[in-house]
Design a protein around this motif. Structure first.
Motif, PDB file in Angstrom:
ATOM      1  N   ALA A  75       0.846  -1.193   0.000  1.00  0.00           N
ATOM      2  CA  ALA A  75       0.000   0.000   0.000  1.00  0.00           C
ATOM      3  C   ALA A  75       0.882   1.243   0.000  1.00  0.00           C
ATOM      4  O   ALA A  75       2.086   1.172   0.275  1.00  0.00           O
ATOM      5  CB  ALA A  75      -0.929   0.018   1.217  1.00  0.00           C
ATOM      6  N   ASP A 222      -9.840   4.249   1.978  1.00  0.00           N
ATOM      7  CA  ASP A 222      -9.448   3.728   0.667  1.00  0.00           C
ATOM      8  C   ASP A 222      -9.512   4.910  -0.304  1.00  0.00           C
ATOM      9  O   ASP A 222     -10.585   5.254  -0.811  1.00  0.00           O
ATOM     10  CB  ASP A 222     -10.404   2.612   0.235  1.00  0.00           C
ATOM     11  N   THR A 239      -3.902   3.988   0.905  1.00  0.00           N
ATOM     12  CA  THR A 239      -4.785   3.798   2.065  1.00  0.00           C
ATOM     13  C   THR A 239      -4.405   4.661   3.265  1.00  0.00           C
ATOM     14  O   THR A 239      -4.879   4.426   4.376  1.00  0.00           O
ATOM     15  CB  THR A 239      -4.800   2.313   2.484  1.00  0.00           C
ATOM     16  N   SER A 451      -4.738  -0.644   5.085  1.00  0.00           N
ATOM     17  CA  SER A 451      -4.657  -1.813   4.200  1.00  0.00           C
ATOM     18  C   SER A 451      -4.649  -3.131   4.957  1.00  0.00           C
ATOM     19  O   SER A 451      -4.630  -4.197   4.336  1.00  0.00           O
ATOM     20  CB  SER A 451      -3.390  -1.720   3.340  1.00  0.00           C
TER      21      SER A 451
END
Length: 493
Positions: A75, A222, A239, A451
């Motif tokens: 992420a 998100d 994220t 994440s």
């Protein structure tokens, strides 16, 4: 396969990318500087394309240094220089003017007009901020009024606005995501920190249409996925987004009410976690949102910032040529035992908290024939620490109790002399972590939470570690005398 977090730390003078492993360790880091633009005295700008190019290059270099593939990035987290703002074309993604930097003072007259119209009390009540050119709202208004066709394009939906996090997110997602987080939005002077959304009264006052502003999200939301970058595969989730000072508070594991940190960067910033309560400052500190995690309440903080900290060292290096590298200042300052009466108030872009004097300018006083560059160097380090004392004392008044200690981070926190001065002048112990890059670490922690790489903040606390604690050595009598000399110097700006 090992999983890593990519933390983008887009700052005032450079764009940096850090690769963080699941143990919270720094695997690789790459930094790219970019040009500072000063069109007029007191004006500061950045070319958004320089920001984007330097960010991309730092991302590529960090991957190369880490010797990992883009597919191993679990992420991405973004942290950024908060109040800096820009407008860009929705189709091309190109900015329609240079970004106006947080340090820029061009909207001073507009702020004064709002004060005369008695709007400051309302603005502070809703935003927790003082009415100052520092924040994004008046900068957006300036862009809409002064850039040809900006207002018309905003009205027609061709142009959007955002702080640097939003701009980078737009670029990383190929224009698919126009979002920000609560911490960055709380610095625009357009968001109500009690509701967590853009405020209709503030938008109308500053003549900023809500349609050009990003969606406000939790800090570990998100935010979108990568698309069309080349050096990273499509679909890497973004994220975590959090403003740089709040990211440092998060990266320092200051998750409990009453915990505080001080970041030594271009400016210096103290943040104090006040928990679920937005503590109203009686002493010109800022009430700000620290972060909001998904499905949780808002976490607030008190903040005080000195506009010039590390920038004063850069000025000695580049403007006066006193040494070649910023790190040389400690050795130079150590060659003298004191400043021999030399005082430096580094108000090079005005005075921040708790004074809020944007018109103030820097002063070096107490010079004699015996003064040397070593005395000026030491006076600079002392000023960096003394500015923070002003903020810390004010913070303790608002909180109603004395802090037990302060965690420190940022480049200048590696300077042992400065850290000891900070402890002595503040009268509280200063704690330095092993990883000084807590701004990037905070963005990584936030993205890791978003994440699922880390389950909760309890897991994150386990990876934070102390490097050194600087204990107070100065007695209260000497501290009081030193502060009196500093207060005298402040009156000269």
């Amino acid at each position: 396969m090992s999983r890593f977090i990519m933390a983008i730390d887009q700052g005032t003078t450079s764009s940096r990318t850090c690769i963080i492993n699941q143990a919270g360790g720094l695997v690789a880091e790459a930094r790219e500087t970019f040009k500072q633009i000063f069109p007029k005295p007191g004006w500061v700008e950045h070319d958004p394309e320089d920001i984007w190019y330097s960010t991309q290059r730092s991302m590529r270099l960090a991957l190369e240094k880490a010797k990992i593939k883009g597919s191993q990035i679990h992420a991405i987290g973004i942290t950024n220089q908060r109040e800096t703002v820009m407008l860009w074309d929705k189709k091309s993604g190109k900015a329609i003017h240079n970004a106006i930097v947080w340090q820029c003072r061009r909207t001073q007259d507009l702020c004064e007009k709002l004060k005369k119209n008695k709007k400051e009390k309302m603005i502070t009540a809703k935003t927790g901020l003082v009415l100052d050119p520092y924040f994004s709202g008046t900068k957006i208004q300036w862009l809409l009024k002064n850039v040809p066709q900006a207002a018309a394009k905003a009205k027609s939906g061709e142009t959007v606005a955002g702080t640097v996090d939003t701009f980078l997110l737009w670029k990383l997602t190929n224009g698919k995501s126009h979002k920000t987080d609560v911490s960055n939005a709380s610095r625009t002077m357009l968001m109500n920190i009690h509701t967590g959304w853009w405020d209709e009264e503030l938008l109308k006052l500053l003549q900023v249409p809500e349609s050009i502003l990003p969606e406000i999200c939790p800090s570990n939301a998100d935010f979108g996925v990568t698309q069309g970058l080349g050096f990273l595969p499509d679909g890497v989730p973004i994220t975590g987004i959090v403003g740089d000072q709040q990211a440092a508070l998060f990266g320092q594991a200051c998750y409990d009410l009453g915990e505080a940190k001080c970041t030594f960067g271009t400016g210096s910033f103290l943040l104090l976690n006040t928990g679920k309560k937005a503590v109203k400052s009686k002493n010109k500190l800022l009430t700000t949102i620290a972060w909001k995690l998904k499905n949780q309440e808002m976490t607030y903080a008190l903040e005080g910032g000195a506009f010039v900290c590390g920038a004063a060292v850069q000025w000695l290096r580049d403007g006066l040529g006193l040494f070649q590298a910023s790190s040389d200042i400690e050795a130079l300052a150590k060659t003298v035992e004191d400043t021999q009466g030399v005082e430096f108030v580094p108000a090079l872009t005005g005075l921040g908290a708790p004074h809020w004097q944007p018109e103030a300018r820097g002063v070096i006083s107490g010079l004699t024939r015996g003064s040397t560059k070593a005395h000026i160097a030491r006076a600079t380090l002392e000023a960096m620490a003394l500015q923070n004392v002003d903020i810390l004392v004010t913070m303790q008044k608002d909180l109603g109790k004395k802090l037990k200690g302060v965690k420190v981070d940022g480049g200048a926190a590696a300077n042992d002399l400065l850290m000891q001065l900070q402890a002595d002048y503040c009268g509280v112990n200063v704690v330095r972590p092993k990883n000084l890059e807590t701004t990037a670490l905070g963005a990584a922690f936030m993205a890791g939470l978003g994440s699922g790489l880390w389950k909760d903040i309890k897991e994150i606390k386990k990876v934070w570690a102390i490097d050194k604690e600087f204990k107070v050595k100065m007695n209260s009598k000497d501290r009081k005398a030193r502060m009196q000399r500093w207060e005298t110097a402040l009156k000269k700006v």
